[in-house]
Design a protein around this motif. Structure first.
Motif, PDB file in Angstrom:
ATOM      1  N   SER A 299      48.945  -7.462  36.355  1.00 38.72           N
ATOM      2  CA  SER A 299      48.898  -6.011  35.936  1.00 38.72           C
ATOM      3  C   SER A 299      48.489  -5.183  37.120  1.00 38.72           C
ATOM      4  O   SER A 299      47.264  -5.841  37.815  1.00 38.72           O
ATOM      5  N   ILE A 300      49.137  -4.270  37.172  1.00 41.05           N
ATOM      6  CA  ILE A 300      48.430  -3.767  37.998  1.00 41.05           C
ATOM      7  C   ILE A 300      48.588  -2.073  37.597  1.00 41.05           C
ATOM      8  O   ILE A 300      49.062  -1.670  36.511  1.00 41.05           O
ATOM      9  N   ARG A 301      47.682  -0.987  38.718  1.00 38.65           N
ATOM     10  CA  ARG A 301      48.008   0.426  38.269  1.00 38.65           C
ATOM     11  C   ARG A 301      48.139   0.620  39.378  1.00 38.65           C
ATOM     12  O   ARG A 301      48.372   0.651  39.997  1.00 38.65           O
ATOM     13  N   ASP A 302      49.706   2.083  38.718  1.00 36.78           N
ATOM     14  CA  ASP A 302      50.990   2.520  39.903  1.00 36.78           C
ATOM     15  C   ASP A 302      51.128   4.302  39.598  1.00 36.78           C
ATOM     16  O   ASP A 302      51.305   4.325  38.567  1.00 36.78           O
ATOM     17  N   GLU A 303      49.820   4.614  40.769  1.00 37.97           N
ATOM     18  CA  GLU A 303      50.101   5.940  40.423  1.00 37.97           C
ATOM     19  C   GLU A 303      50.548   6.477  42.078  1.00 37.97           C
ATOM     20  O   GLU A 303      50.428   6.338  42.713  1.00 37.97           O
ATOM     21  N   GLY A 304      51.544   7.790  41.555  1.00 39.51           N
ATOM     22  CA  GLY A 304      51.497   8.999  42.481  1.00 39.51           C
ATOM     23  C   GLY A 304      52.808   8.702  43.318  1.00 39.51           C
ATOM     24  O   GLY A 304      53.424   7.896  42.969  1.00 39.51           O
ATOM     25  N   GLN A 305      53.163   9.272  44.031  1.00 34.32           N
ATOM     26  CA  GLN A 305      54.242   9.214  44.697  1.00 34.32           C
ATOM     27  C   GLN A 305      53.716   9.384  46.410  1.00 34.32           C
ATOM     28  O   GLN A 305      52.714  10.550  46.852  1.00 34.32           O
TER      29      GLN A 305
ATOM     30  N   VAL B 218      45.914  10.473  44.687  1.00 33.59           N
ATOM     31  CA  VAL B 218      47.147  11.148  44.554  1.00 33.59           C
ATOM     32  C   VAL B 218      47.267  12.575  44.605  1.00 33.59           C
ATOM     33  O   VAL B 218      48.804  12.719  45.681  1.00 33.59           O
ATOM     34  N   ALA B 219      46.200  12.906  44.533  1.00 32.66           N
ATOM     35  CA  ALA B 219      46.208  14.341  45.003  1.00 32.66           C
ATOM     36  C   ALA B 219      46.741  14.524  46.217  1.00 32.66           C
ATOM     37  O   ALA B 219      46.445  15.784  46.375  1.00 32.66           O
ATOM     38  N   ALA B 220      46.140  13.150  46.593  1.00 36.33           N
ATOM     39  CA  ALA B 220      46.335  14.092  48.342  1.00 36.33           C
ATOM     40  C   ALA B 220      48.071  13.192  49.039  1.00 36.33           C
ATOM     41  O   ALA B 220      48.247  14.129  49.922  1.00 36.33           O
ATOM     42  N   GLY B 221      48.592  13.059  47.692  1.00 39.33           N
ATOM     43  CA  GLY B 221      49.970  12.758  48.369  1.00 39.33           C
ATOM     44  C   GLY B 221      50.243  11.313  48.628  1.00 39.33           C
ATOM     45  O   GLY B 221      51.230  10.922  49.461  1.00 39.33           O
TER      46      GLY B 221
ATOM     47  N   LEU C 178      43.655   7.993  56.486  1.00 40.86           N
ATOM     48  CA  LEU C 178      44.612   8.269  56.119  1.00 40.86           C
ATOM     49  C   LEU C 178      45.600   8.905  56.909  1.00 40.86           C
ATOM     50  O   LEU C 178      46.736   9.077  57.001  1.00 40.86           O
ATOM     51  N   GLY C 179      44.824  10.327  56.642  1.00 40.34           N
ATOM     52  CA  GLY C 179      45.181  11.436  57.408  1.00 40.34           C
ATOM     53  C   GLY C 179      45.598  11.503  59.022  1.00 40.34           C
ATOM     54  O   GLY C 179      46.024  12.617  59.275  1.00 40.34           O
TER      55      GLY C 179
ATOM     56  N   LEU D 115      46.302   8.950  60.398  1.00 39.70           N
ATOM     57  CA  LEU D 115      47.527   7.616  60.440  1.00 39.70           C
ATOM     58  C   LEU D 115      49.395   8.308  60.765  1.00 39.70           C
ATOM     59  O   LEU D 115      49.867   9.095  59.553  1.00 39.70           O
ATOM     60  N   PRO D 116      50.799   8.163  61.876  1.00 33.56           N
ATOM     61  CA  PRO D 116      52.068   8.515  61.505  1.00 33.56           C
ATOM     62  C   PRO D 116      51.973   8.469  59.677  1.00 33.56           C
ATOM     63  O   PRO D 116      52.223   7.102  59.678  1.00 33.56           O
ATOM     64  N   GLY D 117      52.841   9.509  59.504  1.00 32.49           N
ATOM     65  CA  GLY D 117      53.858   9.575  58.089  1.00 32.49           C
ATOM     66  C   GLY D 117      52.727   9.195  56.758  1.00 32.49           C
ATOM     67  O   GLY D 117      53.516   9.003  55.731  1.00 32.49           O
ATOM     68  N   HIS D 118      51.314   9.302  57.218  1.00 27.25           N
ATOM     69  CA  HIS D 118      50.508   9.145  56.477  1.00 27.25           C
ATOM     70  C   HIS D 118      49.529   9.987  56.243  1.00 27.25           C
ATOM     71  O   HIS D 118      48.320  10.432  55.631  1.00 27.25           O
ATOM     72  N   ARG D 119      50.157  11.438  56.232  1.00 31.05           N
ATOM     73  CA  ARG D 119      49.442  13.025  55.692  1.00 31.05           C
ATOM     74  C   ARG D 119      49.574  12.973  54.726  1.00 31.05           C
ATOM     75  O   ARG D 119      48.950  14.389  54.032  1.00 31.05           O
ATOM     76  N   GLY D 120      50.017  12.649  53.704  1.00 33.41           N
ATOM     77  CA  GLY D 120      50.257  12.882  52.074  1.00 33.41           C
ATOM     78  C   GLY D 120      51.040  13.849  52.052  1.00 33.41           C
ATOM     79  O   GLY D 120      51.686  14.531  53.148  1.00 33.41           O
TER      80      GLY D 120
END
Length: 318
Positions: free
Chosen positions: A12-18, A43-46, A310-311, A313-318
């Motif tokens: 059972s998971i909660r999965d949101e955002g892209q 999620v708002a940060a991407g 997170l910001g 990290l390479p490729g994790h700026r949202g």
């Protein structure tokens, strides 16, 4: 929450955002609901944010055997969830028991775990002897982790009145205790685990009646036996992890703990050692006034630290 079939079992998971994935791993006795304050900001940060109820918890794969809850099974679950969701890499964020799962996932699968955040439980290198054996030798035979080892005893106590159990546990290791009151991890002779806890006059501000009801309902459905089996594998985890001795987590890492977390009293040396054993440690933060449930008690501070990390990290700026 949705149910996802994986190679380990159904979760059972909660999965949101892209966007870049962040895998949130809860502790004991919690569920994915413990991350409720982190979803919207991330999620708002991407980011894509995934939080499972872990093995043995409400609505997720819950085998009977004690041996089915080793750290290797738990790491396997984390990777299996990423596989099922077609996520190539994720940042693993773990709190309490979820922290060892996150740390070990990063250690074992650097190809899948891009970075790691531990909350409340620091990473520690494998010790010279099994942890529970070391406790006994040190004279800590009434430590709650040793008390948990007898199957059936603690679950019977905790399930007798789940509302009382959750209310007392969540309050007693939080930062909401009055000055001078401290939770101690030792079960009195002839007593039970709840004898170590306090009864609140009212719920602390960070825990609403609705939040408490969600936890109560989850453990009334699933019980405590399987979550307690995580503790019953502590020495087995040490035995099985011999091949990991000497390996290092080289991914970017972060550690967060509450200043009023009672675990800080015993884990202080491990927290101090983090810069020496984590080559890319990017922060070691103690949040004032927060206790053990740091992401629930101080969500704004935790979310700020997560987004900053997170910001960077390479490729994790949202």
């Amino acid at each position: 929450m949705k149910v996802v079939d994986t190679s380990s079992g159904a979760f059972s998971i909660r999965d949101e955002g892209q966007g870049p994935a962040v895998l949130l791993l809860h502790g004991w006795p919690e569920t994915a609901h413990s991350w409720r304050h982190q979803f919207a900001p991330l999620v708002a940060a991407g980011f894509r944010v995934v939080a499972p109820n872990q093995r043995g918890y409400d609505g997720s794969f819950a085998p009977d055997a004690i041996e089915a809850y080793s750290i290797f099974h738990l790491v396997g679950d984390a990777i299996a969830i990423l596989d099922a969701l077609k996520i190539e890499k994720a940042v693993a964020v773990g709190h309490d028991w979820g922290a060892p799962v996150a740390w070990t996932s990063a250690l074992m699968r650097p190809d899948r775990i891009a970075a790691v955040v531990g909350m409340s439980v620091p990473y520690a290198s494998r010790g010279p002897k099994p942890p529970l054996e070391a406790m006994r030798e040190a004279g800590a035979g009434n430590h709650y982790m040793l008390h948990f080892q007898e199957p059936g005893r603690t679950e019977a106590e905790l399930e007798r009145n789940v509302s009382r159990t959750m209310r007392r546990i969540l309050y007693s290791v939080s930062g909401s205790l009055p000055d001078g009151a401290t939770w101690r991890p030792f079960v009195p002779e002839g007593g039970g685990f709840l004898d170590t806890t306090f009864e609140p006059d009212a719920l602390p501000q960070w825990l609403s009646d609705e939040d408490l009801d969600i936890y109560i309902a989850a453990f009334e459905r699933s019980g405590f036996r399987r979550p307690l089996n995580w503790y019953r594998n502590i020495d087995r985890n040490w035995e099985l992890s011999a091949a990991l001795a000497g390996l290092r987590i080289r991914q970017p890492s972060l550690f967060v703990i509450g200043a009023r977390d009672p675990l800080l009293a015993t884990m202080g040396p491990a927290v101090e050692a983090l810069p020496r054993i984590l080559p890319d440690l990017r922060g070691r933060h103690v949040i004032e006034r927060a206790g053990h449930w740091v992401q629930q008690e101080a969500p704004e501070a935790v979310n700020r630290l997560l987004l900053e990390f997170l910001g960077g990290l390479p490729g994790h700026r949202g």
